[in-house]
Design a protein around this motif. Structure first.
Motif, PDB file in Angstrom:
ATOM      1  N   ALA A 224      11.814 -52.617 -16.406  1.00 11.11           N
ATOM      2  CA  ALA A 224      12.635 -51.595 -15.749  1.00 11.11           C
ATOM      3  C   ALA A 224      11.803 -50.930 -14.660  1.00 11.11           C
ATOM      4  O   ALA A 224      10.656 -50.521 -14.901  1.00 11.11           O
ATOM      5  N   LEU A 225      12.359 -50.848 -13.462  1.00 16.69           N
ATOM      6  CA  LEU A 225      11.640 -50.340 -12.288  1.00 16.69           C
ATOM      7  C   LEU A 225      12.313 -49.105 -11.723  1.00 16.69           C
ATOM      8  O   LEU A 225      13.550 -49.012 -11.687  1.00 16.69           O
ATOM      9  N   GLY A 226      11.509 -48.169 -11.252  1.00 19.75           N
ATOM     10  CA  GLY A 226      11.984 -47.042 -10.471  1.00 19.75           C
ATOM     11  C   GLY A 226      11.090 -46.884  -9.246  1.00 19.75           C
ATOM     12  O   GLY A 226       9.859 -47.008  -9.354  1.00 19.75           O
ATOM     13  N   GLN A 227      11.691 -46.648  -8.085  1.00 18.63           N
ATOM     14  CA  GLN A 227      10.901 -46.556  -6.857  1.00 18.63           C
ATOM     15  C   GLN A 227      11.482 -45.517  -5.916  1.00 18.63           C
ATOM     16  O   GLN A 227      12.696 -45.396  -5.777  1.00 18.63           O
ATOM     17  N   ILE A 228      10.589 -44.779  -5.255  1.00 19.50           N
ATOM     18  CA  ILE A 228      10.953 -43.843  -4.202  1.00 19.50           C
ATOM     19  C   ILE A 228      10.300 -44.321  -2.907  1.00 19.50           C
ATOM     20  O   ILE A 228       9.091 -44.606  -2.888  1.00 19.50           O
ATOM     21  N   ALA A 229      11.082 -44.417  -1.843  1.00 21.84           N
ATOM     22  CA  ALA A 229      10.560 -44.874  -0.560  1.00 21.84           C
ATOM     23  C   ALA A 229      10.835 -43.828   0.510  1.00 21.84           C
ATOM     24  O   ALA A 229      11.943 -43.285   0.597  1.00 21.84           O
ATOM     25  N   PHE A 230       9.830 -43.555   1.334  1.00 24.59           N
ATOM     26  CA  PHE A 230       9.950 -42.646   2.481  1.00 24.59           C
ATOM     27  C   PHE A 230       9.769 -43.473   3.738  1.00 24.59           C
ATOM     28  O   PHE A 230       8.683 -43.988   4.010  1.00 24.59           O
ATOM     29  N   ARG A 231      10.856 -43.623   4.517  1.00 27.74           N
ATOM     30  CA  ARG A 231      10.845 -44.471   5.710  1.00 27.74           C
ATOM     31  C   ARG A 231      11.479 -43.695   6.862  1.00 27.74           C
ATOM     32  O   ARG A 231      12.635 -43.907   7.219  1.00 27.74           O
ATOM     33  N   PRO A 232      10.722 -42.802   7.516  1.00 22.04           N
ATOM     34  CA  PRO A 232      11.279 -41.998   8.608  1.00 22.04           C
ATOM     35  C   PRO A 232      11.591 -42.795   9.862  1.00 22.04           C
ATOM     36  O   PRO A 232      12.350 -42.335  10.716  1.00 22.04           O
ATOM     37  N   SER A 233      11.015 -43.988  10.000  1.00 17.61           N
ATOM     38  CA  SER A 233      11.281 -44.854  11.143  1.00 17.61           C
ATOM     39  C   SER A 233      10.978 -46.285  10.740  1.00 17.61           C
ATOM     40  O   SER A 233      10.496 -46.551   9.629  1.00 17.61           O
ATOM     41  N   ASP A 234      11.231 -47.204  11.673  1.00 15.55           N
ATOM     42  CA  ASP A 234      10.927 -48.612  11.406  1.00 15.55           C
ATOM     43  C   ASP A 234       9.423 -48.867  11.374  1.00 15.55           C
ATOM     44  O   ASP A 234       8.988 -49.944  10.961  1.00 15.55           O
ATOM     45  N   ASN A 235       8.632 -47.912  11.811  1.00 19.36           N
ATOM     46  CA  ASN A 235       7.185 -48.106  11.923  1.00 19.36           C
ATOM     47  C   ASN A 235       6.391 -47.490  10.778  1.00 19.36           C
ATOM     48  O   ASN A 235       5.181 -47.716  10.686  1.00 19.36           O
ATOM     49  N   ILE A 236       7.034 -46.713   9.929  1.00 20.32           N
ATOM     50  CA  ILE A 236       6.323 -46.018   8.857  1.00 20.32           C
ATOM     51  C   ILE A 236       7.070 -46.225   7.542  1.00 20.32           C
ATOM     52  O   ILE A 236       8.285 -46.042   7.479  1.00 20.32           O
ATOM     53  N   ALA A 237       6.336 -46.587   6.503  1.00 23.93           N
ATOM     54  CA  ALA A 237       6.932 -46.740   5.171  1.00 23.93           C
ATOM     55  C   ALA A 237       5.891 -46.379   4.124  1.00 23.93           C
ATOM     56  O   ALA A 237       4.777 -46.909   4.139  1.00 23.93           O
ATOM     57  N   ILE A 238       6.253 -45.460   3.233  1.00 22.78           N
ATOM     58  CA  ILE A 238       5.370 -45.016   2.155  1.00 22.78           C
ATOM     59  C   ILE A 238       6.194 -44.996   0.873  1.00 22.78           C
ATOM     60  O   ILE A 238       7.337 -44.529   0.879  1.00 22.78           O
ATOM     61  N   GLY A 239       5.625 -45.470  -0.228  1.00 23.60           N
ATOM     62  CA  GLY A 239       6.400 -45.517  -1.449  1.00 23.60           C
ATOM     63  C   GLY A 239       5.567 -45.405  -2.710  1.00 23.60           C
ATOM     64  O   GLY A 239       4.350 -45.634  -2.692  1.00 23.60           O
ATOM     65  N   ALA A 240       6.239 -45.037  -3.781  1.00 20.74           N
ATOM     66  CA  ALA A 240       5.633 -44.982  -5.108  1.00 20.74           C
ATOM     67  C   ALA A 240       6.546 -45.716  -6.080  1.00 20.74           C
ATOM     68  O   ALA A 240       7.777 -45.563  -6.025  1.00 20.74           O
ATOM     69  N   THR A 241       5.960 -46.521  -6.969  1.00 15.17           N
ATOM     70  CA  THR A 241       6.734 -47.384  -7.854  1.00 15.17           C
ATOM     71  C   THR A 241       6.232 -47.254  -9.290  1.00 15.17           C
ATOM     72  O   THR A 241       5.022 -47.163  -9.527  1.00 15.17           O
ATOM     73  N   TYR A 242       7.169 -47.269 -10.216  1.00 10.17           N
ATOM     74  CA  TYR A 242       6.845 -47.269 -11.651  1.00 10.17           C
ATOM     75  C   TYR A 242       7.626 -48.396 -12.323  1.00 10.17           C
ATOM     76  O   TYR A 242       8.819 -48.592 -12.044  1.00 10.17           O
TER      77      TYR A 242
ATOM     78  N   PHE B 230       2.120 -49.184   8.192  1.00 10.62           N
ATOM     79  CA  PHE B 230       2.232 -48.445   9.445  1.00 10.62           C
ATOM     80  C   PHE B 230       2.161 -49.448  10.595  1.00 10.62           C
ATOM     81  O   PHE B 230       1.187 -50.209  10.703  1.00 10.62           O
ATOM     82  N   LYS B 231       3.170 -49.442  11.429  1.00 11.57           N
ATOM     83  CA  LYS B 231       3.195 -50.326  12.584  1.00 11.57           C
ATOM     84  C   LYS B 231       2.765 -49.558  13.813  1.00 11.57           C
ATOM     85  O   LYS B 231       3.346 -48.521  14.159  1.00 11.57           O
ATOM     86  N   LEU B 232       1.724 -50.060  14.470  1.00 10.45           N
ATOM     87  CA  LEU B 232       1.176 -49.426  15.664  1.00 10.45           C
ATOM     88  C   LEU B 232       1.141 -50.465  16.775  1.00 10.45           C
ATOM     89  O   LEU B 232       0.250 -51.306  16.819  1.00 10.45           O
ATOM     90  N   GLY B 233       2.133 -50.404  17.664  1.00 13.44           N
ATOM     91  CA  GLY B 233       2.206 -51.392  18.725  1.00 13.44           C
ATOM     92  C   GLY B 233       2.424 -52.776  18.162  1.00 13.44           C
ATOM     93  O   GLY B 233       3.384 -53.042  17.447  1.00 13.44           O
ATOM     94  N   GLY B 234       1.483 -53.676  18.434  1.00 13.11           N
ATOM     95  CA  GLY B 234       1.648 -55.059  18.012  1.00 13.11           C
ATOM     96  C   GLY B 234       1.023 -55.394  16.685  1.00 13.11           C
ATOM     97  O   GLY B 234       0.993 -56.572  16.305  1.00 13.11           O
TER      98      GLY B 234
END
Length: 548
Positions: free
Chosen positions: A363-381, A430-434
């Protein structure tokens, strides 16, 4: 004068006004050529290049980009409200400054001529003068060739469309495919000590160069346009470079698995949206967490186009469960999203200690914070239970705490005893340019269900770097460095990893065409099985991926 001529005379202001108004719109960038539109397939028109459907408007006020101060406002108002000869785009705009070709002009003129015939048939036209009729006649003569060509092309396109519709595979199902062909080998010193401690055997490893393949055919079916029923068939013969060959699962490839190229159903699910609130997915068989939730490693997660190693694709926590079950992704398009998933490995087995709720599960639970296509932060249990009993139906043993990555002890810390775990992970990209920077860290607490006082602590981490368009557009240069799952503490019989292994991986995905990628890659495992006595192991592969 005949009634037909008289009624035509009465409608000539409509055509004159439409002609003058439309002709002034040839001022902007060049539009899409008709030849390109005509050569586009039915599938492309419906999905990729589908033109915006024009919607009839009854008042000029419905067009948001037409103002009373515009020089052509009165002409457009007359065409819209008096003759009903103008259509707007679905977003409520008219786009009066974009350019048009002679074919487009002819199409507009033809539409107005059709409207003329309609008004003549209903005898609802107004009186006009002979000068307007002369203008109309000149327009018809001037554009007679274009009108004829346009009608011919439309007829040909309709015929081709009808033929495609009559012979199409399905009105609801699309077929796609992927084929991987790989040449691979393992290099290194002596055969590893499989126990994770002690000395190597002293024998050379028995791995020879191999040529292996994996083929997938995917049928995606949609009944509403927003739902998806997927049935994926797979055949492969990629023998894993695992404990049976190299003494460790750290050398496994990301696309391995051997069923002797027998065709099997590899992926089978149905998903649908619950409005804008959630996406619901029901896995009927072979579901995996990495296919159900975001894994924070977008450029390297694919088995066919991403990292070449099993460990380098994503955090091993996403391999903690598989089978049938349910996944709910809440607010999937929002900045903050939440996911919950449940998978049972032997859900189809009705015998004791198995089934949907009484056997192996995760059983999985996850929270994801994605304010844009270039940034993604998450925590998973993830919480798991692995039954030591072997199923008579599926003939599988569920003990695989770390998803067949890392050491033997990290996957089976209690030597086959039933095991439950609480797994925690954080990950980011984190996406920074290329280029894209990413990484993860994971911590697992395993419990021996046969002796509840015995626990084990398992750790893993990795950092990733992916550079896009290096040498050629569409290419990816990838690097992965990390520590595969390692048992740092264990209360059971000393099954603890004494030293530390490190995983180093480099790959370069080069697109030969839009449908063919070639990916050379190397995996280097330092101190395999977390044992300093083991020699460094090298895995090399040349993966070619065909997609259609």
């Amino acid at each position: 004068m005949s009634k037909l001529i008289w009624n035509t005379l009465k409608l000539s202001p409509l055509l004159l006004t439409a002609t003058l108004f439309v002709a002034t719109r040839t001022q902007a960038a060049e539009p899409l050529p008709l030849e390109e539109v005509q050569q586009t397939s039915v599938t492309q028109l419906s999905e990729e290049k589908a033109p915006e459907t024009l919607a009839q408007v009854t008042s000029v006020s419905q067009l948001s980009d037409v103002q009373p101060t515009d020089w052509a406002f009165q002409a457009l108002q007359s065409l819209v409200e008096r003759y009903g000869c103008i259509a707007g785009y679905p977003d409520g705009t008219y786009r009066g400054n974009r350019a048009l070709t002679r074919y487009e002009f002819a199409a507009g003129l033809n539409a107005c001529l059709d409207r003329v015939n309609e008004l003549i048939a209903t005898a609802s036209a107004d009186m006009v003068n002979k000068e307007d009729l002369a203008t109309l006649q000149r327009l018809q003569e001037e554009f007679s060739a274009e009108l004829a060509t346009l009608r011919g092309r439309v007829d040909a396109l309709e015929a081709r469309t009808a033929e495609l519709e009559a012979n199409q595979f399905s009105t609801t199902t699309k077929l796609s495919g992927e084929v991987i062909v790989a040449v691979s080998d393992v290099f290194g010193g002596n055969e590893l000590a499989a126990s994770g401690s002690g000395e190597p055997t002293g024998d050379d490893n028995d791995v020879n160069t191999v040529l292996a393949d994996r083929a997938r055919l995917t049928f995606n079916t949609s009944f509403t346009g927003k739902d998806e029923l997927r049935t994926r068939l797979q055949a492969r013969n990629v023998v894993p470079f695992g404990t049976g060959l190299t003494g460790t699962n750290m050398t496994r490839l990301g696309f391995d698995g051997d069923e002797g190229n027998d065709v099997q159903i590899d992926d089978f699910y149905y998903k649908f949206p619950l409005g804008e609130i959630a996406d619901i997915k029901v896995d009927f068989d072979n579901g995996e967490f990495n296919d159900n939730v975001f894994t924070f490693n977008p450029l390297l997660e694919s088995s066919g186009r991403g990292a070449i190693s099993r460990f380098g694709r994503f955090n091993p926590i996403y391999r903690a469960g598989d089978g049938a079950g349910l996944t709910i992704n809440l607010n999937p398009k929002g900045v903050i999203s939440a996911s919950a998933s449940y998978l049972a490995r032997n859900a189809n087995d009705p015998t004791n200690s198995f089934g949907l709720f009484n056997g192996d599960y995760a059983a999985l639970g996850q929270i994801a914070f994605r304010p844009s296509d270039n940034i993604a932060i998450g925590a998973t249990y993830v919480h798991t239970y692995d039954n030591s009993t072997v199923s008579d139906i599926t003939a599988t043993n569920g003990i695989s705490v770390s998803g067949a990555t890392g050491s033997v002890f990290s996957n089976n810390p209690f030597s086959g005893a039933s095991t439950s775990t609480n797994q925690y992970a954080v990950q980011a990209s984190f996406k920074l340019g290329g280029f894209t920077l990413g990484g993860w860290g994971g911590y697992t607490v395993a419990l021996n269900e046969d002796s509840p006082s015995q626990t084990a602590d398992i750790w893993n981490w990795a950092a990733t770097l992916a550079l896009q368009d290096v040498g050629k557009e569409g290419s990816v240069l990838g690097l992965v460095f990390g520590q595969p799952p390692r048992t740092a503490k264990n209360d059971f019989g000393g099954r603890r990893d004494q030293d530390t292994s490190y995983h180093l991986e480099g790959l370069y995905r080069f697109p030969l065409t839009d449908n063919i990628d070639v990916t050379p890659g190397v995996i280097v495992i330092f101190n395999p099985e977390h044992n300093d006595n083991n020699d460094t192991v090298y895995v090399g592969t040349l993966r070619t991926t065909f997609r259609f």
